[in-house]
Structures are given as structure tokens and as C-alpha cells.
Design a protein around this motif. Structure first.
Motif, PDB file in Angstrom:
ATOM      1  N   ASP A 132       0.844  -1.190   0.000  1.00 17.11           N
ATOM      2  CA  ASP A 132       0.000   0.000   0.000  1.00 17.11           C
ATOM      3  C   ASP A 132       0.883   1.245   0.000  1.00 17.11           C
ATOM      4  OD1 ASP A 132      -1.810   2.066   0.512  1.00 17.11           O
ATOM      5  OD2 ASP A 132      -3.132   0.756   1.687  1.00 17.11           O
ATOM      6  N   LEU A 133       1.037   1.869  -1.161  1.00 15.82           N
ATOM      7  CA  LEU A 133       1.890   3.051  -1.263  1.00 15.82           C
ATOM      8  C   LEU A 133       1.315   4.261  -0.531  1.00 15.82           C
ATOM      9  CD1 LEU A 133       3.202   2.909  -4.952  1.00 15.82           C
ATOM     10  CD2 LEU A 133       4.249   1.997  -2.885  1.00 15.82           C
ATOM     11  N   PRO A 134       0.013   4.568  -0.659  1.00 13.15           N
ATOM     12  CA  PRO A 134      -0.524   5.715   0.091  1.00 13.15           C
ATOM     13  C   PRO A 134      -0.346   5.581   1.597  1.00 13.15           C
ATOM     14  CG  PRO A 134      -2.047   5.100  -1.652  1.00 13.15           C
ATOM     15  CD  PRO A 134      -0.989   4.031  -1.594  1.00 13.15           C
ATOM     16  N   MET A 135      -0.314   4.339   2.117  1.00 10.85           N
ATOM     17  CA  MET A 135      -0.091   4.119   3.544  1.00 10.85           C
ATOM     18  C   MET A 135       1.396   3.983   3.867  1.00 10.85           C
ATOM     19  SD  MET A 135      -2.815   4.432   5.197  1.00 10.85           S
ATOM     20  CE  MET A 135      -2.232   3.811   6.774  1.00 10.85           C
ATOM     21  N   ARG A 136       2.254   4.244   2.853  1.00  9.75           N
ATOM     22  CA  ARG A 136       3.702   4.290   3.003  1.00  9.75           C
ATOM     23  C   ARG A 136       4.326   2.955   3.412  1.00  9.75           C
ATOM     24  NH1 ARG A 136       6.121   8.853   2.947  1.00  9.75           N
ATOM     25  NH2 ARG A 136       7.697   7.475   2.067  1.00  9.75           N
ATOM     26  N   GLU A 137       3.732   1.854   2.932  1.00 11.54           N
ATOM     27  CA  GLU A 137       4.415   0.573   3.103  1.00 11.54           C
ATOM     28  C   GLU A 137       5.665   0.525   2.234  1.00 11.54           C
ATOM     29  OE1 GLU A 137       1.015  -2.598   4.447  1.00 11.54           O
ATOM     30  OE2 GLU A 137       1.413  -2.421   2.311  1.00 11.54           O
ATOM     31  N   ALA A 138       5.687   1.352   1.200  1.00 10.81           N
ATOM     32  CA  ALA A 138       6.872   1.515   0.345  1.00 10.81           C
ATOM     33  C   ALA A 138       6.785   2.896  -0.285  1.00 10.81           C
ATOM     34  CB  ALA A 138       6.933   0.427  -0.723  1.00 10.81           C
ATOM     35  N   ASP A 139       7.924   3.363  -0.817  1.00 11.46           N
ATOM     36  CA  ASP A 139       7.951   4.681  -1.460  1.00 11.46           C
ATOM     37  C   ASP A 139       7.671   4.584  -2.955  1.00 11.46           C
ATOM     38  OD1 ASP A 139       8.753   5.993   0.967  1.00 11.46           O
ATOM     39  OD2 ASP A 139      10.781   5.222   0.634  1.00 11.46           O
ATOM     40  N   VAL A 140       8.233   3.558  -3.582  1.00 16.54           N
ATOM     41  CA  VAL A 140       8.113   3.381  -5.034  1.00 16.54           C
ATOM     42  C   VAL A 140       7.788   1.924  -5.317  1.00 16.54           C
ATOM     43  CG1 VAL A 140       9.271   3.608  -7.272  1.00 16.54           C
ATOM     44  CG2 VAL A 140       9.847   5.175  -5.413  1.00 16.54           C
ATOM     45  N   ALA A 141       6.936   1.697  -6.307  1.00 25.48           N
ATOM     46  CA  ALA A 141       6.609   0.327  -6.715  1.00 25.48           C
ATOM     47  C   ALA A 141       6.828   0.173  -8.211  1.00 25.48           C
ATOM     48  CB  ALA A 141       5.154  -0.011  -6.367  1.00 25.48           C
ATOM     49  N   ILE A 142       7.342  -0.993  -8.597  1.00 27.82           N
ATOM     50  CA  ILE A 142       7.378  -1.396 -10.008  1.00 27.82           C
ATOM     51  C   ILE A 142       6.560  -2.669 -10.090  1.00 27.82           C
ATOM     52  CG2 ILE A 142       8.797  -2.103 -11.967  1.00 27.82           C
ATOM     53  CD1 ILE A 142      11.092  -0.499 -10.799  1.00 27.82           C
ATOM     54  N   ARG A 143       5.425  -2.610 -10.787  1.00 31.71           N
ATOM     55  CA  ARG A 143       4.495  -3.731 -10.821  1.00 31.71           C
ATOM     56  C   ARG A 143       4.173  -4.110 -12.260  1.00 31.71           C
ATOM     57  NH1 ARG A 143       4.963  -5.707  -5.954  1.00 31.71           N
ATOM     58  NH2 ARG A 143       3.489  -7.239  -6.772  1.00 31.71           N
ATOM     59  N   MET A 144       3.699  -5.349 -12.432  1.00 30.17           N
ATOM     60  CA  MET A 144       3.373  -5.869 -13.753  1.00 30.17           C
ATOM     61  C   MET A 144       1.903  -5.620 -14.117  1.00 30.17           C
ATOM     62  SD  MET A 144       6.368  -6.968 -14.385  1.00 30.17           S
ATOM     63  CE  MET A 144       7.265  -6.097 -13.098  1.00 30.17           C
ATOM     64  N   LYS A 145       1.326  -4.579 -13.556  1.00 29.18           N
ATOM     65  CA  LYS A 145      -0.021  -4.147 -13.909  1.00 29.18           C
ATOM     66  C   LYS A 145      -0.172  -2.714 -13.428  1.00 29.18           C
ATOM     67  CE  LYS A 145      -3.467  -5.565 -11.412  1.00 29.18           C
ATOM     68  NZ  LYS A 145      -4.451  -6.394 -10.670  1.00 29.18           N
ATOM     69  N   GLU A 146      -1.133  -1.992 -13.996  1.00 29.66           N
ATOM     70  CA  GLU A 146      -1.320  -0.608 -13.578  1.00 29.66           C
ATOM     71  C   GLU A 146      -1.871  -0.562 -12.163  1.00 29.66           C
ATOM     72  OE1 GLU A 146      -3.232   3.626 -15.096  1.00 29.66           O
ATOM     73  OE2 GLU A 146      -3.630   1.783 -16.209  1.00 29.66           O
ATOM     74  N   PRO A 147      -1.251   0.182 -11.258  1.00 28.61           N
ATOM     75  CA  PRO A 147      -1.742   0.261  -9.884  1.00 28.61           C
ATOM     76  C   PRO A 147      -3.147   0.849  -9.834  1.00 28.61           C
ATOM     77  CG  PRO A 147       0.485   1.131 -10.053  1.00 28.61           C
ATOM     78  CD  PRO A 147      -0.005   0.942 -11.451  1.00 28.61           C
ATOM     79  N   SER A 148      -3.976   0.304  -8.958  1.00 28.50           N
ATOM     80  CA  SER A 148      -5.356   0.772  -8.834  1.00 28.50           C
ATOM     81  C   SER A 148      -5.551   1.689  -7.637  1.00 28.50           C
ATOM     82  CB  SER A 148      -6.297  -0.437  -8.700  1.00 28.50           C
ATOM     83  OG  SER A 148      -5.956  -1.216  -7.568  1.00 28.50           O
ATOM     84  N   GLN A 149      -4.529   1.829  -6.786  1.00 28.64           N
ATOM     85  CA  GLN A 149      -4.672   2.669  -5.608  1.00 28.64           C
ATOM     86  C   GLN A 149      -4.742   4.143  -5.995  1.00 28.64           C
ATOM     87  OE1 GLN A 149      -1.064   1.220  -3.845  1.00 28.64           O
ATOM     88  NE2 GLN A 149      -2.111  -0.201  -2.488  1.00 28.64           N
ATOM     89  N   ALA A 150      -5.497   4.895  -5.216  1.00 32.59           N
ATOM     90  CA  ALA A 150      -5.690   6.312  -5.508  1.00 32.59           C
ATOM     91  C   ALA A 150      -4.462   7.126  -5.092  1.00 32.59           C
ATOM     92  CB  ALA A 150      -6.927   6.819  -4.771  1.00 32.59           C
ATOM     93  N   ASP A 151      -4.397   8.362  -5.602  1.00 33.79           N
ATOM     94  CA  ASP A 151      -3.360   9.327  -5.215  1.00 33.79           C
ATOM     95  C   ASP A 151      -1.958   8.828  -5.534  1.00 33.79           C
ATOM     96  OD1 ASP A 151      -5.331  11.044  -4.192  1.00 33.79           O
ATOM     97  OD2 ASP A 151      -5.323   9.984  -2.281  1.00 33.79           O
TER      98      ASP A 151
END
Length: 301
Positions: A132-151
Motif C-alpha cells: 500500500d503506497l498511500p499508507m507508506r508501506e513503500a515509497d516506489v513500486a514497479i508492478r506488472m499491472k497498472e496500480p489501482s490505488q488512488a493518489d
């Protein structure tokens, strides 16, 4: 509520010990104990079960710890943004991506990033779970699909496909399949269709398995699949971005491949001005440009 008491409570809950928390905070055990007692009196509840082996959070303590953990992440984020106002790129950057992409593509290229930014510390978190990037579990993500999380700020990096590969030694010993039906005479190395993976790879494996594959090695990530292929165990289902770093791999049945898989880089909107994030983003994009150019040169050769 007294922030200092909350800060001390968080340290105790995290350490599970008054002594260890005191060491971290440069406070005596008695001072830490007084602050915890004061907080419990203020809230009129017990926050810890006390026993000889240490401290265990009560149900009420767990609720407060969840709140202080979230507060701490926000404070850390604000601190990082303030420090990022400096000209230099330094500090910790938490990057999450899949095990395969992190070990097989990203990690081998990291020396270039550290050469340019020696004071940067990257915490590379490799797992299939989407953090969960908005909750700051990580700063940057590289994923094999478009992220669906807001903001989130999103950037499509490239498209990849899952293909079949083997070593020249394996093909010399076992023969090269000419049709997909011929795969039944070979050992297939792939991810189990029940393991976490991109849907396109899962669909390709399911398609191949319809051909009565008699010998099979399944691994729960592509790094393991690659090791099996490199040790001449069989024909593996692997992402095509490996070809550049493992040029001796031979693509088998070129017409048998997955649908396109988009690779996205994403980070929270609140880190838009972060120099650490910008440095990492630009590094990855430069490496993608180099990767694409080499692939085009290989195709045109």
C-alpha cells in the motif's frame, strides 16, 4: 494527548521491552516506565500485559499501536520530504517489486544508481503482494499491472511477454520442438498456476499444459525457473526481458508467447517533489531506454 508519551509508548510496543526502548530513546527504564504509567492513567486502561519475559500489548494497546505506527510513517514521510529539499540525494528509499523483476532485471543494474548517488540507501522489498503506497508501506513500486490505488503518480515503463526458453546444451541433447504439441516430449519448467503471477503468464502455462506435458518442474518465482533452465533441466516459461542479460538462452517456439504485460512505476502523490524518488525514477527510465535500444539493435542485426 501528550505526543512525547505516545512516542515512548510506540518505542516500547515496538521493542517489547522497557529496557530496549529506553536504550533506543536514551532514557532510563524508570523514566520510560513512568511515561507509560502516565499514559495508561490518562486513557484509564492497561496498554500492556506485563510478565517476566517482557511486555505484550493488550487489545487496547494494539489499537493505539496501530495509530502510532500510522503517525510515525507520516512523520517519517514529512521528514524525508523536508530533507529532500536539499540539493543532495541521500537517505532511505523503499522500493517494492516482484521477486523476478527485482532479482533478474533491477538488482543487476543497481551499481549504476549507487555510483551516481553513493549516499542513497535502497531497501528493495521483493514480493508478489501489492504493498500500500498511500499508507507508506513503500515509497516506489514497479508492478506488472497498472496500480489501482488512488493518489499515485504512474509511469508506464515498458511491455514484456512470457516466452519459452532453453539452453543450447539442453536442445542439443533433447531436440528442438517444432510444434507446441512436441512439448510433451520435453520437461517444462514454469510457475505453478496456483502461485502468484501475472495473468498472462498463468494463461500461457495453462495453454501449454493442454498438450499432455509428461515431465514438469514448478517453482514459485521466475528466478527459480531461470535457474532450472540454466542448468539444462528443460524448457522454461520466462519473461523476455531476460534475453539481454542471458544472451545464450534460445527462444523455443517463437509463436508461443503470452499477451503483452505492462510494467508500471508508481509512487505517492505526496512524494512528487522527493529528490530520492526522482533520482530512482530517472535511473529506471534511463535503463529502460538503454534496454529498448539494445533490443532494437539485436532485432535489426
Amino acid at each position: 494527548m501528550d505526543w512525547d508519551k505516545l512516542r515512548i509508548f510506540h518505542a516500547v510496543a515496538d521493542a517489547g521491552s522497557l529496557t530496549h526502548a529506553g536504550d533506543k530513546l536514551n532514557l532510563s527504564q524508570s523514566a520510560v516506565s513512568r511515561q507509560i504509567r502516565g499514559l495508561e492513567e490518562q486513557l484509564n486502561t492497561n496498554l500492556f500485559h506485563r510478565h517476566a519475559r517482557g511486555l505484550i500489548l493488550t487489545e487496547q494497546g494494539e489499537l493505539l499501536f496501530d495509530a502510532t505506527r500510522s503517525m510515525t510513517k507520516r512523520v517519517d514521510a514529512a521528514t524525508a520530504r523536508i530533507r529532500d529539499s536539499e540539493e543532495e540525494v541521500f537517505g532511505q528509499l523503499r522500493v517494492t517489486t516482484t521477486t523476478a523483476f527485482g532479482t533478474l532485471w533491477l538488482a543487476p543494474r543497481m551499481p549504476k544508481l549507487y555510483e551516481k548517488y553513493p549516499d542513497l540507501s535502497v531497501d528493495l522489498m521483493l514480493e508478489e503482494r501489492v504493498l500500500d503506497l498511500p499508507m507508506r508501506e513503500a515509497d516506489v513500486a514497479i508492478r506488472m499491472k497498472e496500480p489501482s490505488q488512488a493518489d499515485l503518480i504512474r509511469k508506464k515503463l515498458m511491455m514484456i511477454r512470457m516466452c519459452l526458453y532453453a539452453t543450447p546444451a539442453y536442445l542439443a541433447a533433447s531436440g528442438t520442438p517444432k510444434r507446441l504439441e512436441d512439448i510433451q516430449d520435453h520437461r517444462l519448467i514454469c510457475q505453478n498456476t496456483d502461485s502468484a503471477q501475472v495473468a498472462a503468464g498463468q494463461n500461457l502455462v495453462q495453454q501449454i499444459m493442454l498438450n499432455d506435458v509428461r515431465s514438469l518442474l514448478t517453482v514459485n518465482n521466475y528466478f527459480g525457473v531461470l535457474q532450472g533452465v540454466l542448468h539444462d533441466l528443460g524448457i522454461g516459461v520466462l519473461p523476455d526481458y531476460l534475453v539481454q542479460d542471458f544472451p545464450n538462452l534460445v527462444q523455443v517456439l517463437p509463436d508461443t508467447e503470452s499477451a503483452d504485460v505492462p510494467v508500471f512505476l508508481a509512487y505517492p502523490e505526496e512524494l512528487r517533489q522527493s529528490k530520492r524518488v526522482a533520482a530512482f525514477r530517472d535511473f529506471v527510465q534511463d535503463e529502460i531506454i538503454t534496454y529498448r535500444k539494445r533490443m532494437r539493435d539485436k532485432e535489426n542485426a
